[in-house]
Design an enzyme around this catalytic site. Structure first.
Site, PDB file in Angstrom:
ATOM      1  N   ASP A 251     -21.099 -25.375  72.155  1.00  0.00           N
ATOM      2  CA  ASP A 251     -21.158 -24.028  71.627  1.00  0.00           C
ATOM      3  C   ASP A 251     -21.012 -24.206  70.212  1.00  0.00           C
ATOM      4  O   ASP A 251     -20.164 -24.384  69.657  1.00  0.00           O
ATOM      5  CB  ASP A 251     -19.607 -23.506  72.146  1.00  0.00           C
ATOM      6  CG  ASP A 251     -19.674 -22.047  71.641  1.00  0.00           C
ATOM      7  OD1 ASP A 251     -20.379 -21.526  70.909  1.00  0.00           O
ATOM      8  OD2 ASP A 251     -18.820 -21.127  72.188  1.00  0.00           O
ATOM      9  N   HIS A 252     -22.253 -23.874  69.575  1.00  0.00           N
ATOM     10  CA  HIS A 252     -22.599 -24.083  68.236  1.00  0.00           C
ATOM     11  C   HIS A 252     -21.589 -23.609  67.236  1.00  0.00           C
ATOM     12  O   HIS A 252     -21.423 -23.857  66.068  1.00  0.00           O
ATOM     13  CB  HIS A 252     -23.857 -23.666  67.852  1.00  0.00           C
ATOM     14  CG  HIS A 252     -24.006 -22.349  67.784  1.00  0.00           C
ATOM     15  ND1 HIS A 252     -24.664 -21.909  68.951  1.00  0.00           N
ATOM     16  CD2 HIS A 252     -24.251 -21.522  66.727  1.00  0.00           C
ATOM     17  CE1 HIS A 252     -24.986 -20.452  68.381  1.00  0.00           C
ATOM     18  NE2 HIS A 252     -24.576 -20.248  67.085  1.00  0.00           N
ATOM     19  N   HIS A 314     -18.464 -17.691  72.719  1.00  0.00           N
ATOM     20  CA  HIS A 314     -18.057 -17.517  71.324  1.00  0.00           C
ATOM     21  C   HIS A 314     -16.693 -16.744  70.972  1.00  0.00           C
ATOM     22  O   HIS A 314     -15.893 -17.339  70.577  1.00  0.00           O
ATOM     23  CB  HIS A 314     -18.926 -16.796  70.426  1.00  0.00           C
ATOM     24  CG  HIS A 314     -20.554 -17.448  70.597  1.00  0.00           C
ATOM     25  ND1 HIS A 314     -20.612 -18.921  70.756  1.00  0.00           N
ATOM     26  CD2 HIS A 314     -21.661 -16.882  70.464  1.00  0.00           C
ATOM     27  CE1 HIS A 314     -21.996 -19.235  70.838  1.00  0.00           C
ATOM     28  NE2 HIS A 314     -22.435 -18.026  70.634  1.00  0.00           N
TER      29      HIS A 314
END
Lengths: 563, 458
Positions: A251-252, A314
């Protein structure tokens, strides 16, 4: 007394006849490194006892503070001709190479369905670097040496023979390029291909770690499933081939500098943690706002929507970092254990609760950044009567000692007025209003952690306005990364790919985290499915979302922060 | 743009400059705003302000005036531009420069770090030690624009030239100019006289000392002893560029023993040999700086908890001439370490090479465990370090580490990013000094550096 434990013998107690079964519980066998004596226990508690056996630690590694170069390795990039590879993965690898953070014995094998030669694939990614490399212009010398390590393999994911050939080619690299059996498989493909690729890798034995240290790891891009069932299924498919410690789910957001700084901010400073709880914090707001629309990804977005695309990952990841307990060590498992605990403690909105605590929205036409933009239903590849949400706001609570009664307001949406990601910690009002006669009542303290843009931290507090009276006004103390450290931060993908090559899973999402997060989002989606059709579109592009989102927070006597 | 201090001029010219803040640009009559000559360029430090002063009080006044200037707004091509940001400082950086050109070189390096480590920099030079006391200060503010849409970040640079008796009390000159509550780093390029009283006084108010041991004269080992003595006498953190430069060597050597099969051999080391470059055809002891080769051994020995049994001494005899004819070559220095049960022999030997003198060319490790022998050969190859390992004569590992040479900017950035005393540096330095026989109380061969003072004074 513990059931089954014999008590002290009292006068008159008969002795158990011989031959009766011994009900005294046997102590469980101690692990080899378990503390034995009281001194051992004390030393262990004081942290003076080494947990790792001495023989397994390389003493020369101690204190090598500078960036460690990963082991020689091959990175096998599935989806190598796709947008993600061109925009993010390859530029990150090039940047790592340029800054000497990749090993000399490194090979990038691009895998895709299109016909390319090694040369033509290199030319394509060279062109992509011209657009997407973080540092421009591209350093030709660094590129040339990087390009020597890039090759391409055409492969259909269902082609068993192709995977056999891939396995042989990777073995050949070990001999020719000294990559020592280390492989990082990066799945930058459509999620629907994950299961098939992983199964093929397992079939040809590319998951097997070697006894001489050759490691195998797989990086999986989000989305990790589209609901709890599919996430469990995907985890199971991946788990049949790779062990959990070999799996790196990206999950960047977790690789962003400010998000990583959140851990330092909370646990590297002594003054915040004591007030980081229900006694001092009134509520928390987490905002992930995007000015963009679906940008040509209408068909993808139709299947996901804001809750799957942002809330499940996120937003809940940010919530877990804000709310987690301090981990015992800064190691992957300790960190992820604490994150999972928090997500598990989030009260899942169900049934009628969803209507009261979650708001969905969809944008209509409007103006963003001085440009007229179409409504969601007018976007390409979008159903003209789509019920997909492009906005979601939720009021969540965490049922644990630290956060009981503190609402966490989360919101995310497309076509909002600006791109901004922020965590705002709103502290409670002072218990006694001493300056009631002041012309302006001071606002409660607020701590805002800006994740993008203008990464930094802002603290708001009251100060006396200069003059003869006692008038109070809120002022801010601002820390901005840009001016305190006037250097570029690494891109999140650089951080995360390097971590994966080094075997550090701290910033990657574990299977149970993914499933727990779906456990929160799934009931919301289910409740929406049971509800009447929403009255979409319900917010204008360029506004801060539907009015119902304002009512959600105003109902509690609070309001969204103006960002 | 870098402007160093002007040479001490006559009294008249000094007083003329005092107190005048010069914007690098101009202020049109009646406009109240500074028009800058050039629009700021992203990422490049620019000289924004300069002034001169002749006393500590004047320096403080000028610094205050720079930041109190109400019109810190640029006008470029007639349009109001960005506001120049107020000062940003994360530390005080004091540079002791014996010559003005060293000071200017250091200033150029520091400016490259304005963005990453904005600091108040004080560059001190002493001059005319036998004349009357005087002080001349050139004060500058350098700013950097991190991004197009960000405010500028500015840091101060003060060139101090101190004459007469004052030059021997730099601590008294520097102390009032430090920003309180910020750490103090002293960067002392060249040949620091660490064992002298003035140096001790100056370092007494510092948190970190940065030196470059590879530039020291002769073999550099006497100053290495002085440096190690500071560790014992103070809480000073020390960074040596010579040790920092070796990071890729350490990474390469450590990587050998990341291989589980090789790790047990680490506890059975028998020999450590380091070859270094010399330009002296005889390679005579004292002709070439040995700090870097000795650091290699010091780091290895300290990590492996070895004890110095016998410090480095010249090996008797000579080897063949380096070029077939000419003077015979020194066989270098030898020492003995001990791991509790076994001796570990150490050899530090010269090899004529076009590489900079004192550069490490090769490190050989030999370990012997239960009759099995591990040999590792780590060599410098252009901009890389090459590792090869043999187990019982069979090559088992061949790996290359890219190791481009670091600039002073990289080295300074690394040095000041370390917080507090770094145990690895402390132990490596202490061990290197013991190996060199330069610790307090060392025998007659050892030199007893703590009491020595043969160096030049400020």
């Amino acid at each position: 007394m513990v059931p089954g434990t014999p008590g002290p013998a009292s006068p008159g107690t008969t002795v158990e006849p011989q031959g009766a079964p011994d009900l005294t519980p046997h102590p469980a066998p101690k692990p080899k490194d378990a503390p034995r004596t009281m001194r051992d226990v004390r030393l262990a508690r004081e942290g003076r006892r080494k947990t790792a056996p001495r023989s397994t630690a390389n003493p020369l590694r101690e204190g090598l503070r500078l960036e460690r170069v990963p082991d020689p390795a091959v990175l096998v990039l599935f989806g190598a001709t796709g947008d993600l590879a061109h925009r993010k993965v390859v530029p990150a690898l090039y940047q790592l190479w340029r800054t000497n953070l990749l090993p000399h014995e490194f090979v990038l094998v691009g895998i895709g369905r299109r016909e390319y030669t090694d040369e033509s694939y290199r030319a394509e990614i060279r062109a992509a670097l011209g657009k997407y490399a973080r540092v421009q212009p591209v350093d030709e010398e660094a590129w040339q040496s990087f390009a020597e390590r890039v090759c391409y393999e055409r492969l259909d994911f269902g082609d068993a023979d192709g995977f056999d050939a891939l396995a042989k080619r990777l073995d050949a690299f070990d001999k020719e390029r000294g990559t020592r059996g280390n492989r990082l498989f990066y799945l930058a493909t459509q999620p629907s291909a994950f299961g098939e690729i992983v199964a093929q890798l397992g079939r040809v034995g590319l998951d097997h770690e070697r006894h001489d240290g050759g490691w195998r790891r797989v990086v999986i891009e989000k989305p990790f499933g589209h609901d709890l069932d599919s996430a469990v299924r995907l985890n199971r498919e991946v788990g049949k081939v790779f062990r959990e410690r070999q799996v790196y789910r990206i999950d960047h957001y977790l690789g962003k500098e400010t998000v990583r700084n959140l851990l330092v901010f909370r646990f590297g400073n002594g003054i915040f943690e004591p007030i980081w709880n229900r006694r001092h914090i009134d509520h928390v707001q987490i905002t992930v706002a995007e000015a963009l629309g679906v940008e040509g990804r209408g068909s993808f977005y139709e299947e996901t929507g804001a809750s799957r695309d942002f809330l499940q990952n996120h937003l809940l990841q940010l919530l877990s970092l804000v709310a987690m307990e301090p981990p015992a060590t800064f190691e992957a498992e300790a960190l992820r254990d604490e994150k999972v605990k928090v997500i598990r403690a989030v009260a899942e909105p169900r049934g009628a609760d969803v209507e009261r605590t979650v708001v969905r929205g969809q944008y209509g036409p409007g103006w963003v950044a001085a440009k007229s933009v179409p409504g969601y239903r007018d976007e390409p590849e979008v159903d003209g009567s789509s019920e997909t949400e492009t906005y979601v706001a939720a009021r969540l609570t965490i049922d644990d000692w630290r956060w009981s009664g503190v609402p966490f307001y989360l919101r995310t949406g497309k076509r909002l007025p600006k791109r901004a990601t922020e965590i705002a910690i709103q502290f409670k009002q002072v218990p006694h209003r001493l300056f009631q006669d002041s012309a302006t009542e001071p606002d409660p303290n607020l701590l805002a952690i800006r994740i993008q843009p203008d990464e930094g931290i802002m603290l708001r507090f009251g100060a006396k306005i200069p003059g003869l009276g006692i008038d109070v006004r809120s002022v801010t103390m601002d820390f901005t990364y840009g001016s305190a450290f006037a250097v570029d931060s690494p891109d999140a993908y650089e951080t995360l790919i390097l971590d994966a090559l080094l075997g550090d899973a701290s910033l990657f999402t574990r299977a149970d985290e993914v499933e727990e997060a779906w456990g929160i989002v799934d009931p919301i989606i289910a409740a929406w499915a049971d509800a009447p059709a929403p009255d979409f579109p319900n917010y204008e592009a360029g506004s801060w979302g539907p009015e119902a989102a304002d009512r959600l927070i105003e109902h509690d006597g609070r309001r969204w922060r103006r960002i | 743009m870098v402007e160093g201090p002007s040479a001490p001029a006559g009294e008249g010219s000094r007083s003329a400059a005092v107190g005048e803040i010069l914007a690098i640009g101009s202020r049109p009559a009646g406009s109240g705003r500074i028009v800058l000559e050039d629009a700021p360029r992203t990422g490049e430090p620019t000289l924004r302000w300069r002034s001169r002063a002749r006393s500590i009080d004047q320096i403080e006044q000028e610094l205050a005036r720079i930041w109190a200037e109400p019109n810190l707004q640029t006008i470029v091509e007639g349009e109001p531009g960005r506001h120049i940001a107020a000062r940003t400082s994360v530390m005080n950086l004091v540079v002791i420069a014996r010559q003005p050109e060293i000071g200017e070189r250091c200033a150029a390096t520091i400016q490259q770090l304005t963005g990453r480590h904005p600091s108040r920099t004080i560059i001190c030079s002493a001059a005319d030690p036998d004349g009357p006391s005087w002080l001349d200060a050139a004060i500058q503010a350098h700013c950097i624009l991190p991004r197009e849409d960000a405010p500028e970040t500015c840091a101060e640079l003060i060139y101090l030239t101190v004459g007469g008796e004052s030059g021997r009390h730099l601590d008294a000159v520097v102390a009032p100019l430090l920003i309180h509550d910020l750490p103090v780093t002293v960067w002392w390029p060249g040949e620091p006289n660490l064992a002298t009283e003035p140096a001790r006084d100056l370092l007494g108010m510092a948190d970190r000392l940065i030196v470059d041991g590879s530039t020291w004269s002769e073999d550099g080992l006497r100053r290495l002893g002085d440096l190690a003595a500071l560790l014992e006498d103070s809480r000073l953190a020390i960074s040596d560029f010579a040790l920092i430069r070796q990071y890729r060597w350490r990474e390469a050597i450590a990587s050998i023993f990341d291989v589980p099969e090789f790790l047990p051999y680490l506890r059975s080391m028998r020999r450590i040999a380091v070859a270094y470059a010399t330009h002296d055809e005889t390679g005579a002891p004292g002709s070439t700086n040995l700090v870097k080769p000795v650091y290699h051994v010091g780091w290895l020995a300290s990590r492996l908890k070895l004890q110095v049994e016998r410090p480095l001494r010249p090996v008797t005899g000579t080897s063949k001439p380096a070029r077939g004819s000419g003077p015979p070559m020194s066989r270098g220095l030898a020492a003995t370490l001990r791991d509790g049960r076994h001796d570990v022999s150490v050899v530090v030997r010269p090899a004529v090479s076009p590489m900079p003198a004192g550069t490490t060319l090769r490190i050989e490790l030999l370990a012997d465990r239960r009759g099995s022998e591990l040999r590792a050969d780590v060599t410098a190859v252009q901009e890389a370090v090459h590792v090869r390992v043999w187990l019982d004569g069979v090559e088992e590992l061949d790996r290359t580490f890219r190791a481009p040479r670091w600039t002073d900017v990289d080295l300074l950035a690394q040095a000041i990013e370390v917080g507090g005393r770094e145990p690895i540096t402390v132990e490596a330095l202490r061990m290197a000094a013991q190996l060199a026989g330069r610790t307090a109380g060392a025998g007659p061969d050892g030199g007893g550096a703590a009491g020595e003072d043969g160096g030049d004074r400020q």
